[in-house]
Design a protein around this motif. Sequence first.
Motif, PDB file in Angstrom:
ATOM      1  N   GLY A  28     -41.721  -0.064 -62.118  1.00  0.00           N
ATOM      2  CA  GLY A  28     -40.480   0.682 -61.938  1.00  0.00           C
ATOM      3  C   GLY A  28     -39.986   1.427 -63.157  1.00  0.00           C
ATOM      4  N   ARG A  29     -40.830   1.627 -64.143  1.00  0.00           N
ATOM      5  CA  ARG A  29     -40.394   2.358 -65.345  1.00  0.00           C
ATOM      6  C   ARG A  29     -40.076   3.816 -65.009  1.00  0.00           C
ATOM      7  NH1 ARG A  29     -44.846  -0.399 -68.114  1.00  0.00           N
ATOM      8  NH2 ARG A  29     -43.934  -2.191 -69.123  1.00  0.00           N
ATOM      9  N   HIS A  30     -38.958   4.283 -65.530  1.00  0.00           N
ATOM     10  CA  HIS A  30     -38.524   5.659 -65.310  1.00  0.00           C
ATOM     11  C   HIS A  30     -39.552   6.652 -65.858  1.00  0.00           C
ATOM     12  CE1 HIS A  30     -35.653   9.156 -66.044  1.00  0.00           C
ATOM     13  NE2 HIS A  30     -35.686   9.001 -64.742  1.00  0.00           N
ATOM     14  N   SER A  31     -40.089   6.384 -67.031  1.00  0.00           N
ATOM     15  CA  SER A  31     -41.062   7.296 -67.648  1.00  0.00           C
ATOM     16  C   SER A  31     -42.298   7.472 -66.771  1.00  0.00           C
ATOM     17  CB  SER A  31     -41.458   6.811 -69.041  1.00  0.00           C
ATOM     18  OG  SER A  31     -42.041   5.518 -68.972  1.00  0.00           O
ATOM     19  N   ALA A  32     -42.720   6.426 -66.078  1.00  0.00           N
ATOM     20  CA  ALA A  32     -43.892   6.524 -65.199  1.00  0.00           C
ATOM     21  C   ALA A  32     -43.569   7.388 -63.982  1.00  0.00           C
ATOM     22  CB  ALA A  32     -44.353   5.139 -64.772  1.00  0.00           C
ATOM     23  N   ALA A  33     -42.401   7.198 -63.393  1.00  0.00           N
ATOM     24  CA  ALA A  33     -42.008   8.011 -62.235  1.00  0.00           C
ATOM     25  C   ALA A  33     -41.917   9.485 -62.617  1.00  0.00           C
ATOM     26  CB  ALA A  33     -40.679   7.523 -61.666  1.00  0.00           C
ATOM     27  N   LEU A  34     -41.479   9.762 -63.836  1.00  0.00           N
ATOM     28  CA  LEU A  34     -41.349  11.155 -64.290  1.00  0.00           C
ATOM     29  C   LEU A  34     -42.694  11.840 -64.513  1.00  0.00           C
ATOM     30  CD1 LEU A  34     -38.385  10.873 -66.812  1.00  0.00           C
ATOM     31  CD2 LEU A  34     -38.395  12.083 -64.610  1.00  0.00           C
ATOM     32  N   ARG A  35     -43.757  11.077 -64.719  1.00  0.00           N
ATOM     33  CA  ARG A  35     -45.078  11.681 -64.941  1.00  0.00           C
ATOM     34  C   ARG A  35     -45.582  12.394 -63.697  1.00  0.00           C
ATOM     35  NH1 ARG A  35     -49.235   7.658 -67.269  1.00  0.00           N
ATOM     36  NH2 ARG A  35     -50.389   9.588 -67.555  1.00  0.00           N
ATOM     37  N   HIS A  72     -35.549   8.271 -58.264  1.00  0.00           N
ATOM     38  CA  HIS A  72     -34.262   7.607 -58.093  1.00  0.00           C
ATOM     39  C   HIS A  72     -34.439   6.108 -58.280  1.00  0.00           C
ATOM     40  CE1 HIS A  72     -36.214   7.956 -54.149  1.00  0.00           C
ATOM     41  NE2 HIS A  72     -35.676   6.788 -53.884  1.00  0.00           N
ATOM     42  N   GLU A  73     -33.357   5.487 -58.726  1.00  0.00           N
ATOM     43  CA  GLU A  73     -33.377   4.055 -58.992  1.00  0.00           C
ATOM     44  C   GLU A  73     -33.102   3.299 -57.691  1.00  0.00           C
ATOM     45  OE1 GLU A  73     -32.042   1.377 -62.785  1.00  0.00           O
ATOM     46  OE2 GLU A  73     -30.747   3.001 -62.154  1.00  0.00           O
ATOM     47  N   GLN A  74     -33.838   2.195 -57.523  1.00  0.00           N
ATOM     48  CA  GLN A  74     -33.740   1.443 -56.282  1.00  0.00           C
ATOM     49  C   GLN A  74     -33.818  -0.048 -56.585  1.00  0.00           C
ATOM     50  OE1 GLN A  74     -33.409   2.941 -53.244  1.00  0.00           O
ATOM     51  NE2 GLN A  74     -33.233   0.940 -52.275  1.00  0.00           N
ATOM     52  N   LEU A  75     -33.100  -0.842 -55.824  1.00  0.00           N
ATOM     53  CA  LEU A  75     -33.184  -2.290 -55.926  1.00  0.00           C
ATOM     54  C   LEU A  75     -34.601  -2.723 -55.558  1.00  0.00           C
ATOM     55  CD1 LEU A  75     -31.540  -4.923 -56.374  1.00  0.00           C
ATOM     56  CD2 LEU A  75     -31.207  -4.955 -53.900  1.00  0.00           C
ATOM     57  N   MET A  76     -35.223  -3.558 -56.394  1.00  0.00           N
ATOM     58  CA  MET A  76     -36.603  -3.987 -56.163  1.00  0.00           C
ATOM     59  C   MET A  76     -36.692  -5.404 -55.617  1.00  0.00           C
ATOM     60  SD  MET A  76     -38.638  -2.341 -59.447  1.00  0.00           S
ATOM     61  CE  MET A  76     -38.909  -3.908 -60.126  1.00  0.00           C
ATOM     62  N   THR A  77     -35.817  -6.286 -56.029  1.00  0.00           N
ATOM     63  CA  THR A  77     -35.906  -7.692 -55.618  1.00  0.00           C
ATOM     64  C   THR A  77     -34.523  -8.236 -55.318  1.00  0.00           C
ATOM     65  OG1 THR A  77     -35.630  -8.566 -57.846  1.00  0.00           O
ATOM     66  CG2 THR A  77     -37.884  -8.065 -57.156  1.00  0.00           C
ATOM     67  N   ALA A  78     -34.515  -9.376 -54.682  1.00  0.00           N
ATOM     68  CA  ALA A  78     -33.240 -10.040 -54.388  1.00  0.00           C
ATOM     69  C   ALA A  78     -32.537 -10.486 -55.664  1.00  0.00           C
ATOM     70  CB  ALA A  78     -33.483 -11.225 -53.467  1.00  0.00           C
ATOM     71  N   ALA A  79     -33.284 -10.594 -56.766  1.00  0.00           N
ATOM     72  CA  ALA A  79     -32.690 -11.032 -58.034  1.00  0.00           C
ATOM     73  C   ALA A  79     -31.873  -9.927 -58.691  1.00  0.00           C
ATOM     74  CB  ALA A  79     -33.798 -11.497 -58.979  1.00  0.00           C
ATOM     75  N   GLY A  80     -31.879  -8.742 -58.104  1.00  0.00           N
ATOM     76  CA  GLY A  80     -31.065  -7.662 -58.644  1.00  0.00           C
ATOM     77  C   GLY A  80     -31.800  -6.717 -59.578  1.00  0.00           C
ATOM     78  N   ASP A  81     -33.110  -6.858 -59.712  1.00  0.00           N
ATOM     79  CA  ASP A  81     -33.881  -5.938 -60.538  1.00  0.00           C
ATOM     80  C   ASP A  81     -33.955  -4.575 -59.853  1.00  0.00           C
ATOM     81  OD1 ASP A  81     -34.415  -7.970 -62.355  1.00  0.00           O
ATOM     82  OD2 ASP A  81     -36.285  -8.518 -61.362  1.00  0.00           O
ATOM     83  N   THR A  82     -33.908  -3.537 -60.667  1.00  0.00           N
ATOM     84  CA  THR A  82     -34.051  -2.189 -60.124  1.00  0.00           C
ATOM     85  C   THR A  82     -35.248  -1.509 -60.771  1.00  0.00           C
ATOM     86  OG1 THR A  82     -32.552  -1.241 -61.758  1.00  0.00           O
ATOM     87  CG2 THR A  82     -31.582  -1.927 -59.661  1.00  0.00           C
TER      88      THR A  82
END
Length: 151
Positions: A28-35, A72-82
């Motif tokens: 979920g790194r932003h830099s990877a999504a931007l590539r 865009h940022e999105q919730l990934m897990t029930a633990a609240g990670d995005t």
Amino acid sequence: MTRYWIGVAAARHVRIAVENSFAMFAHGRHSAALRTRPGDWVAYYSPREGMNEGAEVRAFTAIGRILPGEPHEQLMTAAGDTGWQRNAEWLPARKADIYPLLDRFSFVRDRGHWGMYFRKSLFPVEPVDFALIAEAMGVADAFGRAGTQED
């Protein structure tokens, strides 16, 4: 200009991405999504069923195209990670074992150490390599038609 990518993710995570029409890389790194950019093609390679656990898969498990729009940022897990993701359209494809492709990939120069090429979460490949994956996944016709269209 269309680019071609291999993303590496657990098969379980790839199924979630396909079911929800998104692509996410590098945990979920932003830099990877931007590539990646809209119109780029992505094939997911899954070494295992889960992240560092579960049955070995060692296959390409999804292939598709990045859709228009920004990450865009999105919730990934029930633990609240995005995590950051892009919208994606996935082709109805079959799983493709990596072993028959290794000797045909232009980027694998040493078959004895092929796994080192897949240690990155996301890496670019040549169109010819991506076409091999599309063929192995049974979507060469769909990829060929879409791949000739410039965005």
